[in-house]
Write a protein that holds these residues in place. Structure first.
Motif, PDB file in Angstrom:
ATOM      1  N   GLY A  35     -31.717  18.107   7.403  1.00 26.58           N
ATOM      2  CA  GLY A  35     -30.328  18.511   7.243  1.00 26.58           C
ATOM      3  C   GLY A  35     -29.612  17.759   6.137  1.00 26.58           C
ATOM      4  N   HIS A  36     -28.343  18.043   6.047  1.00 23.80           N
ATOM      5  CA  HIS A  36     -27.508  17.392   5.046  1.00 23.80           C
ATOM      6  C   HIS A  36     -26.107  17.338   5.639  1.00 23.80           C
ATOM      7  N   THR A  37     -25.372  16.295   5.331  1.00 27.05           N
ATOM      8  CA  THR A  37     -23.998  16.248   5.843  1.00 27.05           C
ATOM      9  C   THR A  37     -23.010  16.073   4.710  1.00 27.05           C
ATOM     10  N   LEU A  38     -21.877  16.691   4.873  1.00 28.44           N
ATOM     11  CA  LEU A  38     -20.772  16.501   3.949  1.00 28.44           C
ATOM     12  C   LEU A  38     -19.477  16.573   4.745  1.00 28.44           C
ATOM     13  N   LEU A  39     -18.382  16.280   4.097  1.00 28.90           N
ATOM     14  CA  LEU A  39     -17.088  16.346   4.773  1.00 28.90           C
ATOM     15  C   LEU A  39     -16.242  17.415   4.105  1.00 28.90           C
ATOM     16  N   ARG A  40     -15.312  17.942   4.867  1.00 31.07           N
ATOM     17  CA  ARG A  40     -14.407  18.938   4.302  1.00 31.07           C
ATOM     18  C   ARG A  40     -12.979  18.494   4.602  1.00 31.07           C
ATOM     19  N   ILE A  41     -12.153  18.553   3.596  1.00 25.69           N
ATOM     20  CA  ILE A  41     -10.752  18.173   3.781  1.00 25.69           C
ATOM     21  C   ILE A  41      -9.970  19.465   3.997  1.00 25.69           C
ATOM     22  N   ASP A  42      -9.541  19.678   5.212  1.00 25.11           N
ATOM     23  CA  ASP A  42      -8.860  20.939   5.550  1.00 25.11           C
ATOM     24  C   ASP A  42      -7.374  20.812   5.259  1.00 25.11           C
ATOM     25  N   LYS A  43      -6.937  21.605   4.322  1.00 22.10           N
ATOM     26  CA  LYS A  43      -5.564  21.491   3.846  1.00 22.10           C
ATOM     27  C   LYS A  43      -4.588  22.179   4.786  1.00 22.10           C
ATOM     28  N   LYS A  44      -3.413  21.538   4.914  1.00 19.23           N
ATOM     29  CA  LYS A  44      -2.292  22.186   5.615  1.00 19.23           C
ATOM     30  C   LYS A  44      -1.783  23.294   4.715  1.00 19.23           C
ATOM     31  N   ARG A  45      -1.746  24.505   5.216  1.00 23.93           N
ATOM     32  CA  ARG A  45      -1.249  25.608   4.391  1.00 23.93           C
ATOM     33  C   ARG A  45      -0.247  26.420   5.189  1.00 23.93           C
ATOM     34  N   GLU A  46       0.785  26.834   4.509  1.00 25.40           N
ATOM     35  CA  GLU A  46       1.795  27.637   5.190  1.00 25.40           C
ATOM     36  C   GLU A  46       1.206  28.953   5.675  1.00 25.40           C
ATOM     37  N   GLU A  47       0.320  29.523   4.864  1.00 27.26           N
ATOM     38  CA  GLU A  47      -0.188  30.855   5.198  1.00 27.26           C
ATOM     39  C   GLU A  47      -1.316  30.798   6.232  1.00 27.26           C
ATOM     40  N   GLY A  48      -1.588  29.617   6.765  1.00 22.96           N
ATOM     41  CA  GLY A  48      -2.679  29.501   7.731  1.00 22.96           C
ATOM     42  C   GLY A  48      -3.926  28.995   7.041  1.00 22.96           C
ATOM     43  N   PRO A  49      -4.953  28.653   7.835  1.00 23.50           N
ATOM     44  CA  PRO A  49      -6.138  28.030   7.242  1.00 23.50           C
ATOM     45  C   PRO A  49      -6.877  28.954   6.282  1.00 23.50           C
ATOM     46  N   GLN A  50      -7.316  28.390   5.185  1.00 23.21           N
ATOM     47  CA  GLN A  50      -8.176  29.092   4.224  1.00 23.21           C
ATOM     48  C   GLN A  50      -9.393  28.187   4.047  1.00 23.21           C
ATOM     49  N   LYS A  51     -10.294  28.256   4.996  1.00 20.01           N
ATOM     50  CA  LYS A  51     -11.372  27.276   5.031  1.00 20.01           C
ATOM     51  C   LYS A  51     -12.162  27.206   3.737  1.00 20.01           C
ATOM     52  N   LEU A  52     -12.441  28.353   3.161  1.00 20.37           N
ATOM     53  CA  LEU A  52     -13.308  28.362   1.983  1.00 20.37           C
ATOM     54  C   LEU A  52     -12.674  27.646   0.798  1.00 20.37           C
ATOM     55  N   LEU A  53     -11.340  27.606   0.782  1.00 17.92           N
ATOM     56  CA  LEU A  53     -10.658  27.004  -0.367  1.00 17.92           C
ATOM     57  C   LEU A  53     -10.477  25.496  -0.208  1.00 17.92           C
ATOM     58  N   ASN A  54     -10.815  24.974   0.952  1.00 15.85           N
ATOM     59  CA  ASN A  54     -10.704  23.529   1.137  1.00 15.85           C
ATOM     60  C   ASN A  54     -11.718  22.818   0.262  1.00 15.85           C
ATOM     61  N   TYR A  55     -11.489  21.532   0.085  1.00 14.85           N
ATOM     62  CA  TYR A  55     -12.416  20.752  -0.718  1.00 14.85           C
ATOM     63  C   TYR A  55     -13.454  20.072   0.166  1.00 14.85           C
ATOM     64  N   GLY A  56     -14.682  20.122  -0.305  1.00 18.40           N
ATOM     65  CA  GLY A  56     -15.758  19.409   0.372  1.00 18.40           C
ATOM     66  C   GLY A  56     -15.984  18.085  -0.329  1.00 18.40           C
ATOM     67  N   VAL A  57     -16.339  17.074   0.457  1.00 17.45           N
ATOM     68  CA  VAL A  57     -16.660  15.766  -0.103  1.00 17.45           C
ATOM     69  C   VAL A  57     -18.156  15.570   0.055  1.00 17.45           C
ATOM     70  N   ASN A  58     -18.822  15.451  -1.050  1.00 16.90           N
ATOM     71  CA  ASN A  58     -20.275  15.341  -0.982  1.00 16.90           C
ATOM     72  C   ASN A  58     -20.707  14.005  -1.561  1.00 16.90           C
ATOM     73  N   TYR A  59     -21.679  13.400  -0.930  1.00 14.97           N
ATOM     74  CA  TYR A  59     -22.265  12.192  -1.502  1.00 14.97           C
ATOM     75  C   TYR A  59     -23.724  12.494  -1.781  1.00 14.97           C
ATOM     76  N   ALA A  60     -24.132  12.319  -3.003  1.00 15.50           N
ATOM     77  CA  ALA A  60     -25.518  12.641  -3.331  1.00 15.50           C
ATOM     78  C   ALA A  60     -25.998  11.787  -4.480  1.00 15.50           C
ATOM     79  N   ALA A  61     -27.296  11.740  -4.604  1.00 11.57           N
ATOM     80  CA  ALA A  61     -27.884  11.032  -5.732  1.00 11.57           C
ATOM     81  C   ALA A  61     -27.675  11.865  -6.990  1.00 11.57           C
TER      82      ALA A  61
END
Lengths: 161, 665
Positions: free
Chosen positions: B192-218
């Protein structure tokens, strides 16, 4: 033998970026977006972060036209980038008339979340206008959506753009 | 009224320039730097501020010393200090600009003092394009400000415009840990692989795909497979954090590689998320040396979460290795941490779900359509109802998207599936499909057994009793319960087994599997994946009388697997093998040949599995020999992390049985 090495490598790195698109899709960075003859959706984002100094946190330098100074995609570029990166997904979801990508696009284009379904049916009904040929580029498709929305009385009333 | 701090001394510029030289030239200038950097402590003339400021710096350093802030967990987390087994503290961060003090990487106390001193730097003295230390280390600043109650009159707060706009743009509502699971025919991906996603507060409701992912990789800088391994082993790659739009990650993992994603939405307060982002900002321009066993993606993702909430002890327990599925397991003891778990099916899981709803006729039409998209116009297809057509076309479009992504990625434009006619036909149907709740084709990693295994057992080999002990650090074998793992997959890594034969009073190395990988992917006419096995290691020669002599053995097999459906309990497979064995005890020191294996397993219950194996091997090269082997193995999982097994085998006429208890951790 190479196959074995790849297997071993996979073990070594636990994660798969080694095999797939690599670590290249940094989101922003030099030469970030290639429209038109893009080599594939995952390769849209080119350079990795340039971490050579603190003035370039998260790799944002001049010459990057899609991001602001702190590496966030500019609001006015969000639609272009999203459509270009998810083109095949949008093509499918628009034909099907629903999906997360198509409702995300609706949001980018200023539709409130309860209008996502309406936007998806609009896209389904106008599929051949949005994707006029199999050579349609992401830019052209997005332009067609914007034009179509402006002409659609309901969508133009409920969505901002 | 903020007192203006005059800044006259040239010495500071010397210091700054030297700092950059260190970055460029490394150790050589370290000594010079140390002397210059030490000057402020001995010199009366102020380097950073006027006397009042200098007094305040010293006062803060004194208070920090009294409060022993340099010993606080938070300080150690922020600076990535680790104590080694000798009790020495070393910072893990390897970027040259991460530590302020010349000895900051190993001395938390001088680092803290130097950090405080840097916060007093006058903004007008900065070189163009260089951020102020308060803006470079906003998490340290925030924490020290709170702990030492900075007086803004004596320590003016600098405005960090880039940081502020970055924080506003991200404005998190929550942080989500994303685990990317197994993908087809690639057992290595089971890690597997793990990353984090920063879910933004949005007035129009969640837009998961547009959130930013935090990835750590070589950051990979070589195409050479051997170099990959070598550099990964010895920490020669730089590991860096990067931000991505989440949809990019969904494209890569969920669509191109077709791996299911598990999203764990985490509970953090606004203040904790602010700390998290500020610390991420500090790490953004730096790097860690990437070690695949210790400091890999999972490890540093967890260390970020610890900064958000230092009460979480997530990285303490990792001693030898971190496997991404362990990341999720590290979170589960904190019952209030995980707010919600979301399954994001891969493209192929979405397709599989549609196929489970088809009858044989519809499935046949789907396969026909894939073979020849123009069969869309056939009379038989056109006779279907609208909803039947929609179901088949939807599944076809998933398939075409998957294949086309693969083909584009492998640069095979000639093999692209032309699906435009299908897309148009589908849009004309003008309906949505009722597909019901998506079936979950993978299980959550935290439900799986631990990756370390200790096995203790006893048995008899041709009447000789023995005790057996085995250990492996990773990962999953075919007989073990596969909840949390890929089905029909095995990865054994450094699996060592020793036996004590009491009758002859001898310890014997029974096996040392360096690597043993099996991939049994059920044959599907649409994907045509082969099954295969590769193993390399030391084994015991049991078909010959050589007093349990060892041989170095490598084998490769490929073949096919049959399974009625994904969730069917019964699996049947056949492999053709080639094998090479090297040992002093063989004539001419080796034998090489091949043969076949036929195997099946069946799950009577969720916890009880039986495996039957038969194989025959013939070695025409080297030591001329052949043998057959049959095995009947059973496993009963007593709990998530333990099972008992009974293994019976026969090699030629030699019989062996073994009873064992296995503990996973």
């Amino acid at each position: 033998m190479k196959k074995y090495l790849i297997v071993v490598m996979g073990m070594v790195f636990f994660s798969s970026p080694v095999f797939a698109a690599g670590y290249g899709e940094a989101g922003c960075g030099l030469g970030s977006l290639i429209f038109g003859d893009s080599p594939g959706p995952v390769q849209i984002f080119a350079a990795t972060t340039n971490a050579s100094s603190y003035s370039q946190l998260f790799g944002i330098t001049s010459g990057t036209s899609n991001c602001d100074a702190s590496g966030i995609i500019l609001a006015e570029k969000e639609g272009d980038l999203f459509v270009a990166s998810n083109f095949d997904h949008l093509e499918k979801e628009m034909a099907i008339g629903e999906g997360e990508h198509v409702s995300t696009l609706a949001g980018i284009l200023g539709c409130p979340s309860d209008r996502g379904a309406q936007f998806a049916s609009y896209a389904q009904n106008n599929y051949q206008v949005i994707f006029a040929s199999d050579q349609t580029t992401p830019e052209e498709a997005l332009q067609a959506v914007r034009t179509g929305m402006a002409q659609d009385p309901e969508l133009s009333a409920s969505c901002i753009h | 009224m903020i007192p203006k701090l005059p800044y006259s001394s040239k010495k500071f510029f010397t210091l700054i320039r030297l700092k950059y030289k260190v970055a460029l030239y490394g150790l050589a200038t370290n000594l010079v730097l140390f002397i210059v950097a030490a000057l402020p402590f001995f010199n009366d003339s102020p380097l950073y501020a006027q006397p009042a400021g200098e007094n305040y710096i010293n006062r803060l350093i004194k208070v920090a010393g009294e409060k022993q802030l340099h010993k606080e967990r938070m300080w150690h987390l922020l600076l990535h200090y680790r104590e080694n087994f000798l009790g020495n503290t070393t910072g893990q961060e390897d970027g040259p600009a991460f530590y302020n003090a010349p000895d900051g990487k190993t001395n938390p106390e001088t680092e803290l003092a130097m950090t405080l001193r840097q916060f007093f730097q006058l903004p007008e003295t900065l070189n163009q394009g260089v951020e102020h230390p308060q803006c470079i280390f906003p998490a340290r600043y925030k924490w020290l400000k709170k702990e030492l109650s900075f007086d803004p009159l004596l320590l003016p707060e600098v405005r960090c415009q880039r940081l502020e706009s970055w924080l506003i743009n991200l404005s998190p509502e929550k942080i989500t840990l994303v685990f990317s699971s197994f993908y087809m025919n690639n057992p290595a991906s089971m890690f597997g692989h793990t990353l984090l996603r920063i879910d933004k507060k949005r007035e129009e409701g969640p837009q998961k795909l547009l959130n930013y992912g935090v990835n750590y990789a070589a950051t990979l800088d070589t195409d050479n497979a051997l170099l990959y391994v070598f550099k990964g082993l010895f920490g020669l790659f730089k590991g860096e954090f990067a931000l991505f739009p989440y949809y990019v990650k969904v494209q890569t993992y969920n669509n191109l590689e077709s791996r299911d994603l598990w999203e764990y939405e985490l509970n953090f307060t606004d203040d904790q998320m602010d700390m998290f982002l500020r610390h991420l900002w500090e790490l953004g321009g730096n790097y860690f040396d990437y070690y695949y066993f210790q400091e890999n993606c999972s490890y540093h993702i967890l260390s970020l979460l610890e900064v958000a909430n230092p009460e979480l002890h997530l990285t303490d327990q990792f001693f030898f290795h971190v496997i991404p599925s362990d990341t999720v397991k590290a979170l589960t003891p904190y019952s209030k941490l995980i707010a919600n778990k979301v399954y994001r099916p891969s493209l192929l899981s979405q397709m599989a779900h549609k196929r489970t709803q088809m009858n044989d006729h519809q499935e046949a039409l789907l396969q026909e359509l894939i073979k020849d998209p123009s069969s869309l116009k056939s009379e038989i297809f056109q006779k279907l109802s609208t909803s039947e057509k929609a179901l088949i076309l939807d599944a076809f479009l998933d398939y075409a998207q998957y294949k086309n992504m693969q083909n584009k990625n492998e640069d095979k434009p000639s093999e692209l599936i032309k699906n435009r006619a299908v897309l148009i036909e589908r849009s004309k149907l003008g309906v949505r499909t009722e597909e019901g709740v998506q079936t979950e084709y993978s299980t959550r990693p935290e439900l799986g057994h631990g990756s370390d295994r200790l096995k203790i057992g006893f048995g008899q080999h041709e009447g000789e009793t023995f005790e057996e002990i085995a250990y492996r650090p990773a990962y999953h074998d075919l007989l073990a319960k596969d909840t949390g793992f890929g089905k029909g997959s095995q990865i054994l890594f450094l699996d060592i087994t020793a036996r004590y034969y009491s009758d002859i009073d001898e310890f014997k190395l029974d096996r040392l599997q360096l690597i043993d990988i099996v991939s049994l992917t059920p044959y599907d006419p649409l994907f045509k994946k082969k099954s295969w096995r590769f193993a390399i290691g030391i084994d015991t020669v049991k078909d010959l009388d050589c007093n349990f002599c060892n041989s170095f053995k490598t084998s490769y097999g490929f073949g096919l697997t049959y399974k009625k459906s994904y969730f069917s309990p019964f699996t049947l497979y056949g492999l053709l093998n080639i094998e090479l064995e090297v040992s002093n005890d063989l004539k001419r020191d080796y034998r090489a040949g091949g043969g076949g294996t036929l195997g099946l397993f069946h799950d009577f219950t969720e916890n009880w599995r039986i495996q039957l194996l038969g194989s025959y091997l013939d070695f025409p090269l080297g030591h001329d020999s052949d043998y057959y082997k049959i095995a009947v193995n059973q496993r009963y999982a007593v709990s998530q992390n333990s099972d008992i097994r009974i293994e019976l085998n026969q090699i030629e006429n030699r019989e062996e049985w073994l009873f064992s208890i296995n503990a996973y951790f």
